[in-house]
Design a protein around this motif. Sequence first.
Motif, short mmCIF file in Angstrom:
data_model
loop_
_atom_site.label_atom_id
_atom_site.label_comp_id
_atom_site.label_asym_id
_atom_site.label_seq_id
_atom_site.Cartn_x
_atom_site.Cartn_y
_atom_site.Cartn_z
N VAL A 286 23.16 74.46 33.15
CA VAL A 286 23.20 74.46 34.62
C VAL A 286 22.91 73.05 35.13
CG1 VAL A 286 22.14 75.36 36.72
CG2 VAL A 286 22.56 76.88 34.77
N ASP A 287 21.92 72.37 34.55
CA ASP A 287 21.60 71.01 34.97
C ASP A 287 22.80 70.09 34.85
OD1 ASP A 287 19.00 71.92 35.23
OD2 ASP A 287 18.27 70.98 33.39
N GLU A 288 23.63 70.34 33.84
CA GLU A 288 24.74 69.44 33.57
C GLU A 288 26.03 69.82 34.28
OE1 GLU A 288 23.36 67.99 29.10
OE2 GLU A 288 24.86 69.58 29.29
N THR A 289 26.12 71.04 34.77
CA THR A 289 27.37 71.49 35.39
C THR A 289 27.27 71.71 36.90
OG1 THR A 289 26.83 73.80 34.82
CG2 THR A 289 28.21 72.57 33.27
N LEU A 290 26.13 72.18 37.37
CA LEU A 290 25.99 72.44 38.80
C LEU A 290 26.21 71.17 39.65
CD1 LEU A 290 23.39 74.75 40.49
CD2 LEU A 290 23.88 72.51 41.43
N PRO A 291 25.61 70.03 39.31
CA PRO A 291 25.84 68.83 40.12
C PRO A 291 27.30 68.41 40.19
CG PRO A 291 23.92 68.52 38.73
CD PRO A 291 24.59 69.77 38.26
N LEU A 292 28.07 68.70 39.15
CA LEU A 292 29.49 68.34 39.14
C LEU A 292 30.25 69.06 40.25
CD1 LEU A 292 30.28 68.37 35.30
CD2 LEU A 292 30.06 66.37 36.78
N ARG B 47 33.97 66.40 34.01
CA ARG B 47 34.72 67.56 34.51
C ARG B 47 35.82 67.99 33.55
NH1 ARG B 47 35.13 65.90 40.94
NH2 ARG B 47 33.42 67.25 41.65
N GLY B 48 36.18 67.11 32.63
CA GLY B 48 37.28 67.42 31.73
C GLY B 48 36.88 67.89 30.36
N LYS B 49 35.59 68.15 30.15
CA LYS B 49 35.17 68.58 28.82
C LYS B 49 33.95 69.48 28.92
CE LYS B 49 32.50 64.32 28.05
NZ LYS B 49 32.38 63.10 27.22
N PRO B 50 33.62 70.23 27.83
CA PRO B 50 32.43 71.08 27.85
C PRO B 50 31.16 70.27 28.05
CG PRO B 50 33.85 71.60 25.98
CD PRO B 50 34.37 70.32 26.56
N SER B 51 30.13 70.91 28.55
CA SER B 51 28.85 70.23 28.74
C SER B 51 28.23 69.87 27.39
CB SER B 51 27.88 71.11 29.53
OG SER B 51 27.51 72.25 28.74
N ARG B 52 27.37 68.88 27.42
CA ARG B 52 26.61 68.54 26.22
C ARG B 52 25.76 69.73 25.79
NH1 ARG B 52 25.84 66.09 21.41
NH2 ARG B 52 23.68 65.50 21.06
N PHE C 58 24.85 55.18 36.52
CA PHE C 58 24.75 54.43 37.77
C PHE C 58 25.92 53.45 37.92
CE2 PHE C 58 20.58 55.91 36.69
CZ PHE C 58 19.98 56.22 37.91
N TYR C 59 26.20 52.70 36.87
CA TYR C 59 27.21 51.65 36.94
C TYR C 59 28.64 52.18 36.89
CZ TYR C 59 23.47 48.22 35.97
OH TYR C 59 22.34 47.43 36.02
N GLU C 60 28.84 53.38 36.36
CA GLU C 60 30.18 53.97 36.24
C GLU C 60 30.16 55.44 36.70
OE1 GLU C 60 32.80 52.35 35.50
OE2 GLU C 60 32.40 50.76 34.04
N HIS C 61 29.45 55.71 37.79
CA HIS C 61 29.19 57.09 38.20
C HIS C 61 30.47 57.91 38.35
CE1 HIS C 61 28.58 60.34 41.15
NE2 HIS C 61 27.38 60.48 40.58
N ASP C 62 31.41 57.43 39.14
CA ASP C 62 32.60 58.22 39.42
C ASP C 62 33.43 58.46 38.17
OD1 ASP C 62 31.71 58.18 42.00
OD2 ASP C 62 33.28 56.86 42.77
N LEU C 63 33.52 57.46 37.31
CA LEU C 63 34.24 57.62 36.05
C LEU C 63 33.57 58.67 35.17
CD1 LEU C 63 36.40 56.76 34.02
CD2 LEU C 63 34.88 54.90 33.30
N VAL C 64 32.25 58.64 35.11
CA VAL C 64 31.52 59.62 34.31
C VAL C 64 31.75 61.04 34.84
CG1 VAL C 64 29.22 60.43 33.64
CG2 VAL C 64 29.76 57.99 33.54
N VAL C 65 31.71 61.21 36.17
CA VAL C 65 31.95 62.54 36.75
C VAL C 65 33.34 63.04 36.36
CG1 VAL C 65 32.30 63.78 38.92
CG2 VAL C 65 30.33 62.27 38.66
N GLU C 66 34.33 62.16 36.45
CA GLU C 66 35.69 62.54 36.07
C GLU C 66 35.75 62.96 34.60
OE1 GLU C 66 40.15 60.49 35.85
OE2 GLU C 66 38.52 59.49 36.92
N GLU C 67 35.09 62.21 33.74
CA GLU C 67 35.07 62.54 32.32
C GLU C 67 34.38 63.87 32.07
OE1 GLU C 67 34.91 57.95 30.59
OE2 GLU C 67 33.15 59.25 30.51
#
Length: 419
Positions: free
Chosen positions: A92-98, A256-261, A245-254
């Motif tokens: 939930v911690d890793e998916t809800l914020p997305l 969203r395209g794969k299972p959570s850790r 922090f430095y690549e926030h939007d890119l990380v969010v995009e990544e």
Amino acid sequence: MKLAVVGGGSTYTPELIDGFARLREELPLTEIALIDPHEHRLELVAGMSRRMLARAGHQAAVHATADLAEGVAGAQAVLLQLRVGGQAARDVDETLPLECGCVGQETTGAGGLAKALRTVPVVLDIAETVARHAPQAWIVDFTNPVGIVTRALLDAGHRAIGLCNVAIGFQRRFARHLGVAPKRISLGHVGLNHLTWERSVHLDGQDVLPALLAEHGTEIADTVGLPERLLHRLGAVPSYYLRYFYEHDLVVEEQRGKPSRAADVAAMETALLSIYADRAADAKPELLEKRGGAFYSEAAVALIASLLGDRGDTQIVNVRNGSTLPFLPPEAVIEVPAAISGAGAVPLAVDPVEPLYAGLISHVSAYESLALDAALRGGVERVEDALLAHPLIGQASLAADLAARLVAANTAHLPWARS
């Protein structure tokens, strides 16, 4: 010497046991108490631990118990490595914020706040039991978010130090690049837990970071998930967590395209527990390397040995700021090199921190104070305040939406949310 591990049923634990076996002369343990409420899981891990120690010829007894008071009684040190809510809460911690366009990570951003809300009250209850049954024990916190949890323990008057494996991981990688023994490497490590930069890398006292970046910049950049040009421009190596922090939007995009850790780790844990159930298994499995926590055991052994042996050496830990970083309040918890002795950890002086780093450190430190207040006193508005103060959120409507979602998703672990 007795050591207690709270969360001893974790699949991490054989990593600890492996280190205890290899470094027995540094930390001569006679008893290891593994404490966990999940008794079936605990018994599997304890059995694996006993076999590993027997294979190594280590004489320490492994005692498994669900009774916290019994487990910590008489211990000289207590390691905390618990996860309130398990991998399900982490997911939930890793998916809800997305869902709100924010990075999904278990220690950083909204997910880190949710983890703090669940964890801080539980850890403080544990620490009170330690204080009653092992009043001279040092509490070593490896439970995330380490900075916030350590601050909670210190504010409550406990003998506690926070520990993370990021710094020792960098030390080992840099030593490998240079082809030298890790003990010859020291780091100019500064910041907060999971918000740090290596501003220097000393080999036998000489700063070799420029040469490291020149010769191994591509590999180092790949390790931390950031552009190589950024490392060269900074002249420093940010931790992997700075990528959020430095690549926030890119990380969010990544993300969203794969299972959570969490989903990946849950599958690994199932496989690891199956290995631990095999009574012929007596060596740390290779799969554990992918589980995380690299060099955790070495860092834990070194810290406990210095605390109990009054060695006065330098290690990177989470400790009260005092006057070390003058732009933070004295009560803040920072992650820097410190002198470790029987009296605890004393942070060493660091070079003035550049505004590029100091601004972000100040911002996140202020968030951590509000996060701790929310964890201690509860209330959706306090959760919202912490989110509003976080540099990865910081928008009023977003903070309000996330606060309501986080509290609703964690109601089972937040008594104040059910009243």
